[in-house]
Every structure is written in C-alpha cells, then in structure tokens.
Enzyme design. Structure first.
Site, short mmCIF file in Angstrom:
data_model
loop_
_atom_site.label_atom_id
_atom_site.label_comp_id
_atom_site.label_asym_id
_atom_site.label_seq_id
_atom_site.Cartn_x
_atom_site.Cartn_y
_atom_site.Cartn_z
CB CYS A 178 -1.68 7.06 1.18
SG CYS A 178 -3.28 6.53 1.85
CD GLU A 182 -3.19 -0.84 1.06
OE1 GLU A 182 -3.69 0.27 1.08
OE2 GLU A 182 -3.76 -2.05 0.94
P1 NAD Z 1 8.57 4.58 4.67
O1 NAD Z 1 8.59 4.01 3.21
O2 NAD Z 1 9.71 5.60 4.97
O3 NAD Z 1 8.33 3.82 5.62
C1 NAD Z 1 7.47 2.80 6.06
C2 NAD Z 1 7.99 1.55 6.74
O4 NAD Z 1 9.07 0.88 6.10
C3 NAD Z 1 8.40 2.13 7.99
O5 NAD Z 1 8.24 1.12 9.34
C4 NAD Z 1 10.08 1.91 7.97
O6 NAD Z 1 10.62 1.65 9.14
C5 NAD Z 1 10.01 0.77 7.00
N1 NAD Z 1 11.31 0.56 6.10
C6 NAD Z 1 12.13 1.61 5.64
N2 NAD Z 1 13.13 1.07 5.04
C7 NAD Z 1 12.90 -0.51 4.87
C8 NAD Z 1 13.53 -1.26 4.39
N3 NAD Z 1 14.74 -1.32 3.39
N4 NAD Z 1 12.98 -2.92 4.78
C9 NAD Z 1 11.98 -2.93 5.32
N5 NAD Z 1 11.27 -1.96 5.97
C10 NAD Z 1 11.74 -0.59 5.71
O7 NAD Z 1 7.14 5.31 4.64
P2 NAD Z 1 6.30 6.25 5.85
O8 NAD Z 1 7.13 7.79 6.02
O9 NAD Z 1 6.29 5.50 7.22
O10 NAD Z 1 4.93 6.62 5.36
C11 NAD Z 1 4.66 7.61 4.21
C12 NAD Z 1 4.22 6.69 3.19
O11 NAD Z 1 3.28 5.76 3.17
C13 NAD Z 1 3.80 7.82 2.19
O12 NAD Z 1 4.19 7.51 0.73
C14 NAD Z 1 2.27 7.09 2.19
O13 NAD Z 1 1.45 7.62 1.00
C15 NAD Z 1 2.35 5.88 2.10
N6 NAD Z 1 0.89 5.37 2.99
C16 NAD Z 1 0.27 4.71 2.01
C17 NAD Z 1 -1.08 4.09 2.47
C18 NAD Z 1 -1.95 3.58 1.53
O14 NAD Z 1 -2.90 3.00 2.17
N7 NAD Z 1 -1.58 3.29 0.18
C19 NAD Z 1 -1.44 4.47 3.68
C20 NAD Z 1 -0.57 5.17 4.52
C21 NAD Z 1 0.67 5.83 4.24
#
Ligand code: NAD
Length: 687
Positions: free
Chosen positions: A489, A455
């Site tokens: 998002c 997502e």
């Molecule tokens: P992010 O991608 O920075 O981090 C998300 C998660 O991934 C965190 O828990 C982080 O610690 C983990 N992570 C980071 N690098 C990783 C790796 N190499 N391997 C495994 N895990 C890793 O995102 P964020 O800042 O937490 O969230 C914001 C983003 O999420 C925005 O792009 C937003 O649009 C999206 N989002 C999407 C939805 C949806 O339903 N489509 C909902 C909420 C947020």
C-alpha cells in the site's frame, strides 16, 4: 413486567442460561466479598419463573447459573467461590481466570443421563464457573459429578422423566459452548474433546481442508452454495495447493454467537492474562517462522527472503502492543474539584469483524487482531482469499497459545463471504484492502453507526530535490517501489524528480531495477516473484499501454512474462509521464512506476497533492530544513524524509481521502479498539 405465571402460561419451556453470580442472600448466606453480592431481585424473579414453569408442567433446563438457581429454588445452597472455599477452581475455571475448562464428568448410574448415554459412563464438558452446588436441595437428584473433585455437575428434579409433567434438569457445564467450539479456530494441539456429553452435530469443515486435483474450481466462492470451496493455487506454478471449504452462513452465525459469549468473559480477564496469551502466540510465530514463511511464499508468490522478513518484523509489532496495552487501558483521572472526580476508562468495542488483504497478511492481520484481542475484543477474521493458508495458521497458533475458543474465528472465503460476515451484528469493522472494496463496505454498514476502520490503497509520491545524493536516492527509491513486487500500500508509485538531476537519477534508477533478480520465489536470491493475482497483469499492462500511447517512454520492462505456469510482470520504469495518465493516478499495486520531472518545490508539492489518495509521501533531499516544511504541506497520513515504504509500530498508520479512515499501530492503534467511558463520581457529602 409480565408475571412469572403469565410467562409460563404463554411459553412451552424455559431455558435459564448462564450469567451473573447467584446472590448468597438468595440462599441465606452473607457474601464473602462485596463483589459476590449478586443481584437478589434478578434471582428472585428467575426463581419465581422457574417454579412457575415447573408448577405449570413445562420443562425447565438450567445451564450454569440456571443449574445453580434450580438448586437454590428448591432449598439448596452454593459455594460462592470454589477457589476460596474448596481450592478446586482449576478444573472449572483455571488460573487463567475465565478460561473455559474442559474436564471430565462421571454420569451417576441409574440416572436420567445414564439412560440417555448407556455406553458412556464418563464424558467431557466445558465449564466456566466459580460457584457450584454445595448442599443439594432435597428435591433434586445428582445426575453427574466432576471426576476429579466430585463437584455436582448435573441435577434432575425428583420425578422428572420424559413424558412426565414435571421435568427440570440443570447442568453446570455449557452445552452451547460445546456446539460452537469447533469453528472457532483450528485447535490443533488442544486437548481433544474426546467423549462429549453433548455431541457436536455440525460439520467441522474448516479442519477438513481437502486436496483435490481441480484446476477449474472458483477462487471466489459462492456463499449461496453451502458446498462452496476455495481453491488455493501457487501463483509461481499455477498448481493447486489446497481446496478449502468456505465458511457457510450457518457457521458464520454460530461463530458470531461464540464470539459474543467468549468476548463477555474475555473483557473481564485481567490484561496481564490477555498479554500472556498473545506473548505465547508471538513465541509460536517465532518458533515456526520458517514454516510460516514457506506457506506465505507458496500462496502469494512473495519471495522467500521477504516472507521471512515479514515474519521477523511482525514479532516487533506484537511486542510493541503487548508492552503498551496495560498503560493504554489504564483508567485516567482528569479532574477532581474536591466534590467530583472525573475519570476516563476504556472498554472494548465487542466483536470486531476484520477483513484483510493478502499483500502483507502478517502485518495487516496482526495490526488489527493483536490490539483488538489485547483490549478485550473478539475477532471474526477473514483473511484474503489469496492468503487463506496464512490466516488459518494464525488461528491455529492463537488457539495453541491458549486463546479461549470463540475469540478468534477464521472465516474462509472471498468477497461474498466478507459481505456475509458484515451482515452479522458485529460491533466494529476493521478492513484492509482496496478503495473500491473499502467504500462498498463502509456503505454497507453505514446505517448501523458502528466504528469502521479502513486501511486502503495509495498512490504514494516522492519528490527528489536538486541537492540530493542521487545514487543513494535512486537505490532507496527503486527498492521502495519494487519490494514485494510493488504490491505494498505504501510502495512508491509516483516519482517527481527535480529537472536538474532528472537524467542522472533516471539512469541510476534504471540500473538499480536492472539488477533485481526476478524468478522462483522460493530461491533466497529472488527479489521479484510472480504476481499474487495473475489476472492483475492485464491492469498493469493497460496502464503501461495507455501511458505509452499518450507519449510516455518505457525505460525498462513493460510487459508480462509467463513462465512455469506463473505470471510475472517485468519491472517497468516509465518517463515522459503526465499526471492525467492512469499510471500516475490509479493505484498500480505492481512493479511499475512513472517518473516525472518538476522545476520547483512548489510544483512538486502541488503535483504530489493532486490525488484522491493520501497514504504516504516522501521527500529525498540533503536539507532537512527544506524537506520537512514541504512534507508539512502534503496531505498524507505518513511523511518520509530520505526514506520510503516504511512502517513503524510506534507511529500511527493512517490514510487520508481514498486511503482510508481510522488508524492502526502506535498507542492510538491500541486505543482504537476501545470505546471511552466517562465517569463523573460525585462523593457522598460528609454527614
Ligand atoms: P481487496 O479490496 O480486493 O480485498 C480485501 C478483502 O476484502 C479480501 O479479504 C476480500 O475477500 C474482501 N472483500 C472483497 N469484496 C468484499 C465485499 N463486498 N465485502 C466484504 N469483503 C470483501 O484488496 P486486496 O487485493 O486483498 O488488497 C490489496 C489492496 O489493499 C490494495 O489496494 C492495497 O493498497 C491495500 N492495502 C492497504 C493497506 C493499508 O494499510 N492502507 C495495507 C495493505 C493493503
């Protein structure tokens, strides 16, 4: 297959672990129910193995089933089902069928255990069994009994002694559960494991969150450093809130083992019992909503009114899942030609790694782990490093709701911890976060061919037509772009407004934005809090600067506001934007928006579709017959008519392109955590 003697000759010791029922036929009884017939061949082999090891002078430890087999191997018998035969099941496997039960055992004076624990005549154990020793084999001696119902809990082969060539011990409890319990979830409110026979040697680091005055500790921890910690700060003040030990690689491996064992039992638990646990969780969330909202505000800067709104709305989502799961899992018969019946059953995926985002941690977390748990999976849940306190609260509430240990482990840490989590042999990955991370995750697990659900972000456009109620559209779309500071998002990120209403729309839109109260997120009147990640201010500033340099006009806002130790970004509206600008192409995920003008419906559709994302898109229009076909032409997972930034538990939530793969929510979002099994059942021919 190797003969038992060969195996005994090759190996130094035997541990016979828990598992399937011992077949009554193995001790000369008829099964009381067909389901308890067991696997006689397996028993036969394991008994031979056990005897071979003992005869070869190799030590044997039997756990649960292994303990019962030891008794059967030497001529003893078993209760097939404690509830049926003795009505004492409660202590060993409660009415919450398959729950692990914590109960006390008394060590028999003079036994081997008494020698090992001279100051501890009783201890607490965890067991999961419905069979037990009935008639003790003549060659065995009792080492411990349950304090409430006298069930034999530990045995020793006569003559077994340290250093002797004959050593076989059986325990009805699960020492391995003992070792893996602590990291499963913070288990506040549970009965404390007071005096355990097998003590847990591991550090219970999750429970020992330490507050230190340390402003320079890294927020993203180093997995290679077993002492890595996560510093949680309040983005509104910059003050440290807590410092929490990150989950280590060893703890991750233990959590995986715990999840694997617990899931096998949970998968067999009737769905109404699983629903009861999640209902209790929902009840606890409702009961503690104010406190949980305050935690959310403190670590993300989400205005308290919006945090409270998230906590309130999540209850409806949980209700949806608990209402629908039984039907979603029902076996469906799809064919019967008289000879062959065809049926589809749904089985859990197994252990799901759930890596989550911070912006709506209650929504995006529960969208995954509630249906995953309801459908019989275990979850290793890594909250975002920016919403860790909330993630830990989820774990605590699930434990308090009675979720058996091991089924939901909160993994603490940043990206490298997430990456380490994915190295475990999980059965599925459910990720919510940005496109770059999602893509990295998909690449990292691709070779394993496990289901991956992503997502991801969006660049969600809305088209405002020429016949629209401009005032209503401006009001709704301002809120849709700036609610939660634009950190959604599905926040509106691009506006295409018909030229005929463009000027009026922009004027009303800017007036709406002007009215937003920016400030302290704990103030109920605040609409715009600080950025959850202060460092993101530079991304937003760069988008604005680049757009302005290329000819865009800032109608309001435009820059960073630093106050009281936190970082806010002034709500910013840009006009004169073109689709090649970063502010119109890349996800902003903050309080800025570009408004472009269009001349026609076709132009609007073409420009809305000109994106690598495909999460949501909307049309604001007076005429549904005009709007809906336009939405049909747009490549996005959700389509909005006269609304935006909206999610419903009844509708699938899915992205296209760089917005992700798979889905959550709706009945499909329940089924997504299962795998189908197709049954072809040919009836035996009538004789
Ligand atoms: P992010 O991608 O920075 O981090 C998300 C998660 O991934 C965190 O828990 C982080 O610690 C983990 N992570 C980071 N690098 C990783 C790796 N190499 N391997 C495994 N895990 C890793 O995102 P964020 O800042 O937490 O969230 C914001 C983003 O999420 C925005 O792009 C937003 O649009 C999206 N989002 C999407 C939805 C949806 O339903 N489509 C909902 C909420 C947020």
């Amino acid at each position: 297959m190797a003969t038992p003697d060969d195996v005994a000759a090759d190996l130094d010791a035997l541990v016979l672990a828990g598992g399937a029922d011992v077949a009554p036929g193995s001790y000369g009884a008829e099964p009381l129910r067909p389901a308890w017939a067991g696997q006689p061949e397996r028993d036969h082999y394991e008994i031979s193995l056990l005897r071979a090891f003992i005869d070869a002078g190799r030590p044997v430890l039997g756990i649960c089933r292994g303990h019962q087999l030891l008794n059967v191997a030497y001529g003893g018998t078993l209760y097939q089902d404690l509830a049926t035969e003795l009505e004492v099941q409660l202590e060993h496997r409660s009415q919450q069928r398959y729950h692990r039960n914590i109960h006390d055992v008394a060590v028999v004076p003079g036994s081997g255990l008494a020698a090992l624990y001279p100051d501890q005549p009783t201890g607490t154990v965890i067991s999961v069994h419905h069979q037990a020793i009935r008639d003790l084999a003549p060659d065995l001696e009792v080492e411990a009994r349950c304090t409430t119902d006298d069930i034999i809990e530990a045995v020793r082969l006569s003559g077994s002694a340290v250093g002797s060539r004959r050593w076989a011990v059986g325990v009805q409890w699960h020492p391995e559960f003992e070792a893996i319990d602590p990291p499963a979830t913070p288990t506040a409110g549970r009965r404390p494991p007071a005096r355990r026979v097998h003590r847990c040697r591991r550090r219970q680091r999750h429970r020992q969150s330490r507050r230190r005055c340390c402003t320079s500790a890294p927020r993203r921890p180093d997995m290679t450093n077993p002492n890595a910690t996560l510093l949680i700060t309040n983005p509104a003040t910059g003050e440290p809130l807590d410092e929490i030990a990150c989950t280590t690689a060893t703890e991750l491996a233990d959590a995986m083992d715990a999840a694997r064992i617990a899931q096998a039992v949970w998968a067999d638990t009737p769905v109404d019992e699983r629903v009861a646990v999640l209902d209790r969780f929902r009840h606890l969330v409702a009961e503690q909503a104010d406190e949980l909202a305050a935690v959310l505000t403190s670590e993300t800067g989400k205005p308290i009114s919006q945090a409270t709104g998230e906590l309130g709305a999540v209850l409806g989502r949980i209700d949806f899942f608990t209402d629908k799961v039984a039907d979603a899992l029902a076996i469906t018969q799809v064919g019967d030609d008289g000879a062959t019946v065809e049926m589809i059953a749904r089985e859990p995926l197994g252990v799901v790694a759930n890596i989550s985002a911070w912006n709506y941690p209650w929504f995006v977390g529960t969208n995954v782990f509630v249906p995953a748990l309801l459908t019989g999976n275990a979850v290793l849940y890594k909250p975002s490093e920016y919403a860790t306190l909330t993630g830990l609260a989820m774990g605590r509430l699930l434990a308090d709701a009675g979720l058996p240990p091991g089924l939901f482990t909160v993994v603490v840490g940043g990206g490298d911890t997430g990456a380490a989590l994915l190295e475990l042999p999980v059965d599925s990955v459910a990720f919510t976060g940005s496109y770059p991370t999602g893509r990295r995750i998909a690449e990292s697990v691709a070779a394993r061919l496990i289901p991956v659900q992503l997502e991801l972000g969006g660049k969600d456009p809305v088209y405002v037509t020429d016949d629209v109620d401009v005032a209503a559209a401006a009001e709704s779309l301002a809120e849709g772009a700036f609610y939660n500071n634009g950190q959604s998002c599905c926040a509106v990120e691009r506006l295409y407004v018909h030229a005929d209403v463009f000027d009026e729309f922009v004027q009303r839109y800017v007036a709406e934005v002007e009215g937003f109260v920016l400030g302290d997120p704990t103030d109920p009147d605040t609409f715009l809090g600080p950025l959850a990640r202060p460092q993101h201010a530079s991304v937003l500033a760069a988008q604005v600067d680049q757009a302005v340099a290329a000819g865009a006009v800032v109608r309001i806002g435009g820059g960073v506001l630093e106050r009281n130790g936190g970082v806010w970004f002034a709500p910013t509206v840009l006009t004169g934007v073109t689709d090649d600008m970063a502010v119109m192409r890349d996800e902003s995920f903050g309080p800025i928006i570009g408004i472009a003008t269009v001349q026609s419906d076709d132009e609007a559709v073409a420009r809305m579709n000109d994106t690598s994302f495909g999460l949501t898109a909307g049309v604001f229009c007076a005429d549904e017959d005009r709007a809906v076909p336009l939405l049909g032409r747009i490549n996005a997972g959700s389509a909005y008519f006269n609304c935006c930034d909206r999610v419903s538990p009844r509708l699938p939530w899915s992205g296209r392109g760089n917005s992700g793969i798979g889905l959550t929510l709706s009945v499909e979002g329940i089924v997504a955590f299962t795998q189908p099994k197709a049954y072809h059942l040919r009836r035996p021919r009538a004789l």
